[in-house]
Scaffold this motif. Structure first.
Motif, PDB file in Angstrom:
ATOM      1  N   PHE A 113       0.840  -1.199   0.000  1.00 39.59           N
ATOM      2  CA  PHE A 113       0.000   0.000   0.000  1.00 39.59           C
ATOM      3  C   PHE A 113       0.876   1.251   0.000  1.00 39.59           C
ATOM      4  CE2 PHE A 113      -2.429  -3.442   1.840  1.00 39.59           C
ATOM      5  CZ  PHE A 113      -3.660  -3.334   1.201  1.00 39.59           C
ATOM      6  N   ASP A 114       0.330   2.352  -0.474  1.00 38.27           N
ATOM      7  CA  ASP A 114       1.068   3.609  -0.452  1.00 38.27           C
ATOM      8  C   ASP A 114       1.377   3.997   0.995  1.00 38.27           C
ATOM      9  OD1 ASP A 114       0.955   3.766  -3.195  1.00 38.27           O
ATOM     10  OD2 ASP A 114      -0.832   5.026  -3.227  1.00 38.27           O
ATOM     11  N   PRO A 115       2.555   4.573   1.253  1.00 39.74           N
ATOM     12  CA  PRO A 115       2.944   4.884   2.640  1.00 39.74           C
ATOM     13  C   PRO A 115       2.051   5.949   3.264  1.00 39.74           C
ATOM     14  CG  PRO A 115       4.524   5.802   1.085  1.00 39.74           C
ATOM     15  CD  PRO A 115       3.616   4.944   0.281  1.00 39.74           C
ATOM     16  N   ILE A 116       1.823   5.787   4.568  1.00 42.09           N
ATOM     17  CA  ILE A 116       1.071   6.765   5.365  1.00 42.09           C
ATOM     18  C   ILE A 116       1.964   7.173   6.520  1.00 42.09           C
ATOM     19  CG2 ILE A 116      -1.000   7.204   6.719  1.00 42.09           C
ATOM     20  CD1 ILE A 116      -2.347   4.921   5.192  1.00 42.09           C
ATOM     21  N   SER A 117       2.472   8.402   6.475  1.00 42.73           N
ATOM     22  CA  SER A 117       3.367   8.917   7.522  1.00 42.73           C
ATOM     23  C   SER A 117       4.543   7.968   7.756  1.00 42.73           C
ATOM     24  CB  SER A 117       2.590   9.155   8.821  1.00 42.73           C
ATOM     25  OG  SER A 117       1.560  10.102   8.630  1.00 42.73           O
ATOM     26  N   GLY A 118       5.086   7.424   6.695  1.00 44.85           N
ATOM     27  CA  GLY A 118       6.246   6.543   6.803  1.00 44.85           C
ATOM     28  C   GLY A 118       5.918   5.089   7.048  1.00 44.85           C
ATOM     29  N   PHE A 119       4.640   4.753   7.260  1.00 40.85           N
ATOM     30  CA  PHE A 119       4.222   3.365   7.466  1.00 40.85           C
ATOM     31  C   PHE A 119       3.734   2.796   6.133  1.00 40.85           C
ATOM     32  CE2 PHE A 119       4.238   5.003  11.690  1.00 40.85           C
ATOM     33  CZ  PHE A 119       4.444   3.923  12.540  1.00 40.85           C
ATOM     34  N   VAL A 148       4.426  -4.816   7.713  1.00 42.46           N
ATOM     35  CA  VAL A 148       4.561  -3.363   7.577  1.00 42.46           C
ATOM     36  C   VAL A 148       6.040  -2.995   7.603  1.00 42.46           C
ATOM     37  CG1 VAL A 148       4.341  -2.963  10.080  1.00 42.46           C
ATOM     38  CG2 VAL A 148       3.818  -1.114   8.462  1.00 42.46           C
ATOM     39  N   ASP A 149       6.424  -2.086   6.718  1.00 46.53           N
ATOM     40  CA  ASP A 149       7.745  -1.462   6.737  1.00 46.53           C
ATOM     41  C   ASP A 149       7.587  -0.031   7.235  1.00 46.53           C
ATOM     42  OD1 ASP A 149       9.495  -3.515   5.608  1.00 46.53           O
ATOM     43  OD2 ASP A 149       8.354  -3.236   3.749  1.00 46.53           O
ATOM     44  N   VAL A 150       8.490   0.386   8.114  1.00 50.24           N
ATOM     45  CA  VAL A 150       8.437   1.726   8.696  1.00 50.24           C
ATOM     46  C   VAL A 150       9.705   2.475   8.316  1.00 50.24           C
ATOM     47  CG1 VAL A 150       8.199   3.075  10.818  1.00 50.24           C
ATOM     48  CG2 VAL A 150       7.098   0.820  10.634  1.00 50.24           C
ATOM     49  N   GLU A 151       9.560   3.578   7.598  1.00 50.78           N
ATOM     50  CA  GLU A 151      10.709   4.348   7.145  1.00 50.78           C
ATOM     51  C   GLU A 151      11.460   4.955   8.324  1.00 50.78           C
ATOM     52  OE1 GLU A 151       9.266   7.287   4.442  1.00 50.78           O
ATOM     53  OE2 GLU A 151       8.450   5.825   3.016  1.00 50.78           O
TER      54      GLU A 151
END
Length: 226
Positions: free
Chosen positions: A115-121, A161-164
């Motif tokens: 999914f497109d990132p949301i606040s780095g998530f 989930v990947d977290v930037e």
């Protein structure tokens, strides 16, 4: 343990070499992760010589490595791989019996939607297949014979989930559920078992995303993912 150590060193070395060779890129087409993984089989067994006998396979922590290639900004394929040593113990009429330990090579290939990132998530889901090769079975309490298991295939579902955390790096959490069976036997004893494995695989780790062309030294700019 030497094999597990080699996997860890290879995974760490690959991540460090990637980091040195290219700049991190959250829109890159390649993602490498190094993880610690809990493998928790939901196991049971039907033993041919005793309907009251059962078995379970141990829960273990193992080092793992994933390689993900993005075909578009949302669609990717992931290869998950590792080595681990598990133990089988008797239950029911076989309670307390050591059925033997064994090594596994259990790669999982999944097709994913990110999914497109949301606040780095950046969450994702996936589905695919797992293949398990069992080898180097250890001796059991069944006459001192070694356990032998047939290779097996199973269906896998995945979410994570990947977290930037900056400069192309991620923190990662991932969970997979696999449904598969195998056949176990102990030579010269006549004992055989149909084993349900069905592992739950939970991983946490760190990932690095980049353009593969940068690592290979290409001078052409990478095409943007669409």
């Amino acid at each position: 343990m030497r094999r597990v150590g080699m996997v860890v060193l290879l995974a760490l070395g690959l991540s460090l070499n990637v980091a040195k060779a290219s700049a991190g890129d959250y829109s890159g087409n390649t993602l490498v992760r190094v993880q610690g993984t809990l493998v928790a089989p939901d196991s049971s067994a039907k033993v041919n010589i005793d309907p009251g006998a059962d078995a379970h396979v141990s829960t273990e922590w193992i080092p793992t490595l994933t390689l993900t290639h993005f075909f578009t900004k949302n669609v990717a394929a992931e290869l998950f791989c590792c080595f681990g040593r598990l133990n089988a113990k008797g239950e029911g009429d076989l309670k307390g019996t050591d059925l033997g330990s064994f090594w596994v090579f259990p790669p999982i290939l999944t097709l994913q939607y990110h999914f497109d990132p949301i606040s780095g998530f950046k969450p994702y889901v996936g589905a695919g297949v797992q293949y398990i090769h069992y080898f180097d079975g250890g001796r059991s309490d069944l006459g001192g014979t070694k356990i032998s298991l047939d290779d097996s295939w199973g269906f896998a579902l995945q979410g994570g989930v990947d977290v930037e955390i900056g400069r192309g790096w991620y923190l990662n959490a991932d969970i997979k559920k696999v449904w598969l069976d195998t056949d176990a036997s102990w030579k010269d004893t006549g004992v055989k078992a149909d084993v349900t494995v069905d592992p739950l695989i939970v991983s946490v780790g760190v990932g690095y995303r980049f353009n593969l062309a940068d690592l290979l030294g290409s001078r052409a700019a990478a095409a943007p993912l669409k």
